[in-house]
Every structure is written in structure tokens, then in C-alpha cells.
Design an enzyme around this catalytic site. Structure first.
Site, PDB file in Angstrom:
ATOM      1  N   GLU A 151      32.977  22.186  71.805  1.00  0.00           N
ATOM      2  CA  GLU A 151      32.143  22.847  72.814  1.00  0.00           C
ATOM      3  C   GLU A 151      32.179  22.100  74.156  1.00  0.00           C
ATOM      4  OE1 GLU A 151      28.939  25.065  69.883  1.00  0.00           O
ATOM      5  OE2 GLU A 151      28.321  23.202  70.862  1.00  0.00           O
ATOM      6  N   GLU A 313      32.016  28.792  64.545  1.00  0.00           N
ATOM      7  CA  GLU A 313      30.641  28.646  64.068  1.00  0.00           C
ATOM      8  C   GLU A 313      29.984  30.022  64.103  1.00  0.00           C
ATOM      9  OE1 GLU A 313      28.419  25.685  66.173  1.00  0.00           O
ATOM     10  OE2 GLU A 313      30.053  24.207  66.119  1.00  0.00           O
TER      11      GLU A 313
END
Length: 688
Positions: A151, A313
Site C-alpha cells: 500500500e 485484500e
């Protein structure tokens, strides 16, 4: 050409953190994963302190044992490089690797993403851990691919450490060559800001009223993107050198990164982290909000980078940190619904976050499939159902791509410029939300397309309708591309504040809408923000639906238009304020298509009226009638098409079929009227 993940079947995976659990649990965990048809796990992206507990002292045995056992159970492993969480020994010994706020105060160890990408020492340390990690694991038979970092720019997408100021200057030297060129681009003659030495230049710092030079601010975001990509490239280059047989990706779309460039230049495909409940937190005063269904727009953005991608995710439980966020438990059926929301929009590898909820740490309330007690629960049963269904339909769906006739156009320069510029940034957010919502409720599949310097006519011509609501920054080359799109049969919709800035963020010295004025056939003779004591104006609709549009109002901005071309038709006029009776919306036929210009931000009522005017209908109106609470989308290949119906309501939804259709998940052929359960999913095989 966009880069996609290459899968022969849909696959299910889960994030797993062996460092959080006793090794005695691993085997039972892996066994149960396989029973649920989970075949991929992702691990190691936060494990730097395990790999390198002291500087230069490496130990890869712990995860080696986890990989061995995963392979024994037939699990493929995605390994994450651990550079999002530098260990304490590193940040303590080398504090210059830490990021800082605008005042230069360092963000200290104890969280994650507290590093800066510009630090030479941090880059050296990252290169070292990645190189050693790849050497240790590249030949392990369980490994299927690599995730770079985790991320990028999450939590923090601005950087003000000393190393960042230095790197910014070097980037500016490369971009502008001379201070004369930079001063011209930034308009520094204004307020005596002219620079005479490179060392006088800094990233944004605290100043009077906190309003930086807007041209510096735009370049700052461009620099952050370039710097982030160069940081990722350090790792990619090492993996390509040492382990060319495995794919490379990274996850998440966060601020101030050109993820399209990142994907094109470095990755094999892009990956995303899908948490639909985030969309339910920020609904504001939106009437009839899309809620978790709005997350489909996020997935559409990812699809523009990689038509088929990985969700690294996928939300599988309630979310929240100790001190923030907080999201309720998904209702029965919602995890499955969100999983197929991702699949509809292009996901071929779906990885849930996480296998079991952590019993300690900042994310101990960010729940996974299993609870702390590790006993069966309904989330486990729901994921197992998805696993069974993937086995059943996975070979049919994998590799098919989302089909859309409409597109919402955006670009990085305008998004980044709009963060500071109150004169067009909020308009983009308003119009994008209104258009996407109404297209969803009318079951018109839509792409989110990022306009880039490499965009060509072929990229646009596949769409019947393009909405490019408020591109304040527009070049003549872009205007020419859009004109060609329209002349060949496309319908283009523009909005207030279009085309009046160049790439430097300077305002053109020509009538609004600047670069798009000739295409639209109008100019702007007056304008005002709609804000504070300045009220919205009412609209008088002149189109086919005139009698249905009483009380329609403008939003955000009002431009008083002046018709310059006799081919222009006025579609709506202002019905109040001092400019009552003046044109507010126009359309002009150009070749085989038409261009619309609206001197305000779009709201839902205006969008509905326009869709009626241009005859924009669902592509499956001849096949079925679907209520507005159900999302509709199509994935197809050369010879097959699959129509997804996703019920985002907590109530049954009635579907009326006009033709027989086979539903893949159940294997049933339906006709006439059928009912969808709350949060239900149908996938119909349809004729192309």
C-alpha cells in the site's frame, strides 16, 4: 496495452501471518484452507525484523518453514517485500530514513509507513533486504509471485524530510533544466517569489494562511509520484534480475501516485485492496447513497490499469483500529456479495484479509475470516461457499473482461490540482458521484478511464458516451482528440470550469472554456461559485422531458453561456438569479456525434434528464427487468458473456426475465419472474 493477471481459473486466497501464531497452529490452518478451496496465501510484507533482527544479520529460516508447509498442502505463496515497516534498529540508528511533517519534525517509530522514499540510506537498506530475501526464496516451489512493499503512500502521501527537499530539487532540475524555466512555470514573479538558487526551493512548508503557490503544489504531487515509482523500481529491478520467472505486483490505490505509470513501467499487473464498507463511512448528505455498492467505482478504476487483476485484500469481517474507523460486522451474505462485486469488475485472484483476527496490536479489531477463538463461524461458512462456487465456475469466468458502453474520464493532473483548487476540485467529486450513481441505478455498465498522454482514439472510441465533467487543465491536443472522438459518433459531456488551464496550471488568456471552446461552440460570458450566500439557480429544461423537470437546481458553480456557433442547441436555461433566461446547458452536433456543455456541476436530477435525452439505456433491457437496488454488469470473452446481478439490498429483489437464461452458480435455467435473496448473487450465461 493494459497488463492483466493471467489465470486459467478463478482462485481464492487469504492473507496469513505465521509470525503472529504458534507454529503448532500452521498445519491445521493450512489444512482447513484447502478444505475451503483456498489455494493461495500472501505473507511476509511486515516481517523485516524477523528477516533481519540486527543490521546485516539475516535469518530466513522461520518463513522457510512456513513455505515448506504451505507447499506440502498445495498452497501457492505470494511474498511481500517488507519495506513498509522498517525495524526499530534501523530507524533508531538512521533517523534520516524517517518522514517528517511540514515543520520538519520527524514521525517516530511505532506505526508503519513512517519512512521517506528519498533517503539514500533507506534505499540502500531496502535494496539489501529485498536482494537477500529474493535469493533466499526465489527457488522455493511454493512461491508464485511477489508483492512490492504494501500500500504505497497509505496513511501518508506527502513527504517533508530533508532528503525529500533535496530529491525534489533534483527532480525539478531534470524537469526544467534552468531556474528561468522553473520561475516561468511557477509564475514566481507574483508576490516576489522568484528563485535565484536551487537551494531556495522547498516542498510545501508552513506559511501565512497555508496557501502555497498552486503551481509548486501541482509539481509537488508529480514529484511524489515519480519518487514513489522510483522507490518501487529499486525493488522490481532486483527481482527481475534474480527471479525473472515470477510475476510482480503491488497493492492499493493511494494518493499522489500515477498507478497507471507504475503498472506500465514496472508491474505484471496491478492489485487492489477491497474494503466496501469504507464507502459507507463517507456518504455525507447524499440522497439515496450507493453505500457499499459505491465501491464498484474504485474497482472500475483498478480495471483501467489491469482489466483482470488481483484483489490482495478482500474484506471478510468487521474492520477498525484501536482508535479509529470502526465498521460493523458484514451481514449474512455480504462477504459473498462483496467477493462477487470484485469478480464482476475484473478480479481473477481474490485474497481475503485475513485468515484469523490478530489477538494483539493495532489491528486486533480488524477482523478476518476466523475469530480469536478459532472455532467455526458464519464468515468461515460463507467463504467456504465462495470457494466451492469458484471451483464450479472459475474456468468459465477467468480471463473474461468487463464490458461497458459508457465511461467517466479523469486524469491525474486535474485530480491533483483539484486537491488545492476549490474552483474545480469539489465539482469533479460531485459530478463523478452523481453520474456513477445514476448509471448504476439504471443498470448501465460504466468504466472509469484515466486520460494520459499515451491515450489514443482507439481507447475512447469503444464508448458510446464519455463524461469528462470538469477538466480544468486541458491541452489543445486533448481537445483535438475529444473532437475526433465526437466526430466519429461519440457523445461527450463536459461541465463547468472546463479547459481554462494549461499543464503548468496557468489560466489561458482566451475565453472559457478555453481549449474546448471551439468544440463546444460556446463561450462563458459570466460565472459564479455557488457557495455561502450565493444561491443555486433553478433550471428551465428545454429538452424532450421539459414537463418533468420542474424545480431542477444547479450545483456548485454557474456559468452563463453564450452561443457562438449556429449549430448549438440550448437544452436548459437558468430560471432564476440575475442571469435568468441565459443558456445553462447546450449541445452541438459534431460529425456523427455530439458534445454537451453544462455550466455547473452535475447532480442526479440533471443526469437523469440527460440520459433520457440521449437515449442511454441498459444493454439488457430486452432480456430482463431489474430493480435499481441490484447492480448489473457483464464480463465477456470472444464467444461467451456472463451477466452478473448483485443485490445490495437487505430485502428480496424481484427479477423479471423476458427470455430463458441459465444461472451458473445454481445450474438452473430460469424464466419469467424470480426472486433474489438479500445480498444475493446471480450469474447468467447470455448470448453475445
Amino acid at each position: 496495452m493494459a497488463k492483466s493477471i493471467q489465470m486459467e481459473e478463478l482462485k481464492l486466497g487469504v492473507c496469513y501471518y505465521p509470525e503472529h501464531w504458534s507454529e503448532e497452529l500452521w498445519e491445521d490452518d493450512f489444512r482447513r484452507m484447502r478444505e475451503m478451496n483456498i489455494t493461495v496465501i500472501r505473507m511476509a510484507e511486515f516481517a523485516w525484523s524477523i528477516f533481519e533482527p540486527e543490521e546485516g544479520q539475516f535469518d530466513f529460516s522461520f518463513f522457510g518453514r512456513a513455505l515448506d508447509l504451505a507447499h506440502q498442502y498445495g498452497l501457492g505463496v505470494i511474498l511481500g517485500t517488507p519495506t513498509a515497516t522498517p525495524p526499530a534498529w534501523l530507524t533508531e540508528k538512521y533517523p534520516e530514513v524517517l518522514n517528517a511533517n511540514k515543520d520538519g519534525v520527524l514521525y517516530r517509530h511505532g506505526m508503519r509507513r513512517h519512512n521517506n522514499y528519498s533517503s539514500p540510506i533507506y534505499r540502500q537498506q531496502c535494496e539489501k533486504i529485498v536482494r537477500n530475501m529474493v535469493i533466499a526464496y526465489k527457488d522455493h516451489p511454493a512461491v508464485i509471485g511477489w508483492q512490492i512493499d504494501n500500500e504505497l503512500n497509505c496513511h501518508m502521501d506527502v513527504f517533508y524530510a530533508e532528503a525529500d527537499h533535496i530529491a525534489f530539487r533534483e527532480w525539478l532540475k531534470s524537469r526544467y533544466n534552468t531556474l528561468e524555466n522553473l520561475n516561468q512555470a511557477w509564475g514566481t514573479v507574483f508576490w516576489s517569489q522568484t528563485y535565484t538558487e536551487w537551494e531556495q526551493i522547498y516542498l510545501t512548508r508552513n506559511m501565512v494562511n497555508q496557501s502555497p503557490n498552486p503551481h509548486l503544489a501541482l509539481d509537488e504531487k508529480r514529484f511524489i509520484s515519480a519518487n514513489t515509482i522510483s522507490f518501487a523500481k529499486l525493488q522490481v529491478d532486483i527481482i527481475r534480475e534474480l527471479d525473472p520467472q515470477h510475476w510482480i505486483t503491488t497493492n492499493g490505490t493511494f494518493g499522489h501516485i500515477d498507478n497507471h505509470e507504475l503498472t506500465d513501467e514496472l508491474l505484471d499487473f496491478f492489485s487492489y485492496d477491497s474494503y466496501p464498507q469504507f464507502a459507507t463511512i463517507f456518504t455525507g448528505e447524499d440522497e439515496k447513497p450507493l453505500q457499499d455498492r459505491a465501491w464498484s467505482m474504485k474497482l472500475s478504476n483498478v480495471r483501467n490499469m489491469s482489466p483482470n487483476f488481483c484483489v490482495m485484500e478482500q474484506q471478510s469481517g468487521p474492520g477498525g483500529w484501536v482508535d479509529s474507523i470502526g465498521m460493523g460486522t458484514p451481514r449474512p451474505g455480504q462477504i459473498r456479495l462483496w467477493s462477487y462485486q470484485s469478480v464482476l469488475h475484473g478480479t481473477d485472484l481474490l485474497v481475503y484479509f485475513r485468515w484469523r483476527t490478530a489477538t494483539f496490536g493495532t489491528e486486533m479489531y480488524w477482523h478476518g475470516i476466523n475469530d480469536y477463538h478459532n472455532q467455526p463461524n458464519r464468515r468461515v461458512r460463507e467463504v467456504a461457499q465462495v470457494g466451492e462456487e469458484f471451483v464450479k465456475i472459475g474456468r468459465a469466468i477467468a480471463g473474461t473482461t468487463y464490458q461497458a458502453d459508457a465511461a467517466i474520464l479523469q486524469d491525474y493532473d486535474n485530480m491533483w490540482d483539484g486537491e488545492l483548487d476549490e474552483w474545480h476540485g469539489p465539482l469533479h467529486q460531485q459530478s463523478t458521484r452523481a453520474w456513477y450513481k445514476q448509471l448504476q441505478y439504471r443498470h448501465i455498465p460504466t468504466d472509469l478511464v484515466t486520460l494520459r498522454s499515451s491515450t489514443v482514439l482507439e481507447d475512447l472510441s469503444k464508448y458510446k458516451v464519455i463524461i469528462y465533467a470538469h477538466p480544468a487543465i486541458m491541452t489543445d491536443e486533448t481537445a483535438e482528440l475529444l473532437q475526433t472522438y465526437v466526430s466519429q459518433g461519440g457523445t461527450l459531456l463536459l461541465g463547468a470550469r472546463t479547459g481554462y488551464k494549461d499543464l503548468k496550471g496557468h489560466c489561458y488568456m482566451r475565453p472559457f472554456p478555453g481549449a474546448a471552446a471551439e468544440l463546444c461552440g460556446v463561450t462563458v460570458e459570466d460565472f459564479t461559485l455557488v457557495k455561502g450566500t450565493v444561491p443555486a439557480a433553478e433550471l428551465q429544461w428545454k429538452g424532450k422531458r421539459e414537463q418533468l423537470q420542474a424545480g431542477m437546481q444547479t450545483v456548485g458553480f454557474n456559468e452563463v453561456l453564450h452561443v457562438e456557433n449556429p449549430e448549438v442547441q440550448v437544452v436548459a436555461e437558468y430560471a432564476s438569479e440575475y442571469y435568468a433566461g441565459s443558456p445553462a446547458m447546450t449541445k452541438r452536433a459534431v460529425g456523427q456525434g455530439e458534445v454537451w456543455y453544462y455550466g455547473a456541476a452535475y447532480n442526479e436530477q440533471v443526469v437523469d434528464a440527460i440520459m433520457d435525452e440521449i437515449g442511454l439505456f441498459s444493454p439488457v433491457d430486452d432480456l430482463m427487468e431489474v430493480p435499481s437496488e441490484v447492480e448489473l454488469g457483464i464480463r465477456s470473452s470472444n464467444d461467451k458473456a456472463y451477466l452478473f446481478l448483485l443485490n445490495f439490498s437487505d430485502k428480496q429483489a424481484g427479477i423479471k426475465l423476458k427470455k430463458e437464461a441459465k444461472e451458473l452458480l445454481s445450474g438452473t435455467t430460469y424464466k419469467n419472474e424470480i426472486k433474489m435473496s438479500p445480498y444475493g448473487v446471480f450469474i447468467f450465461e447470455i448470448d453475445k
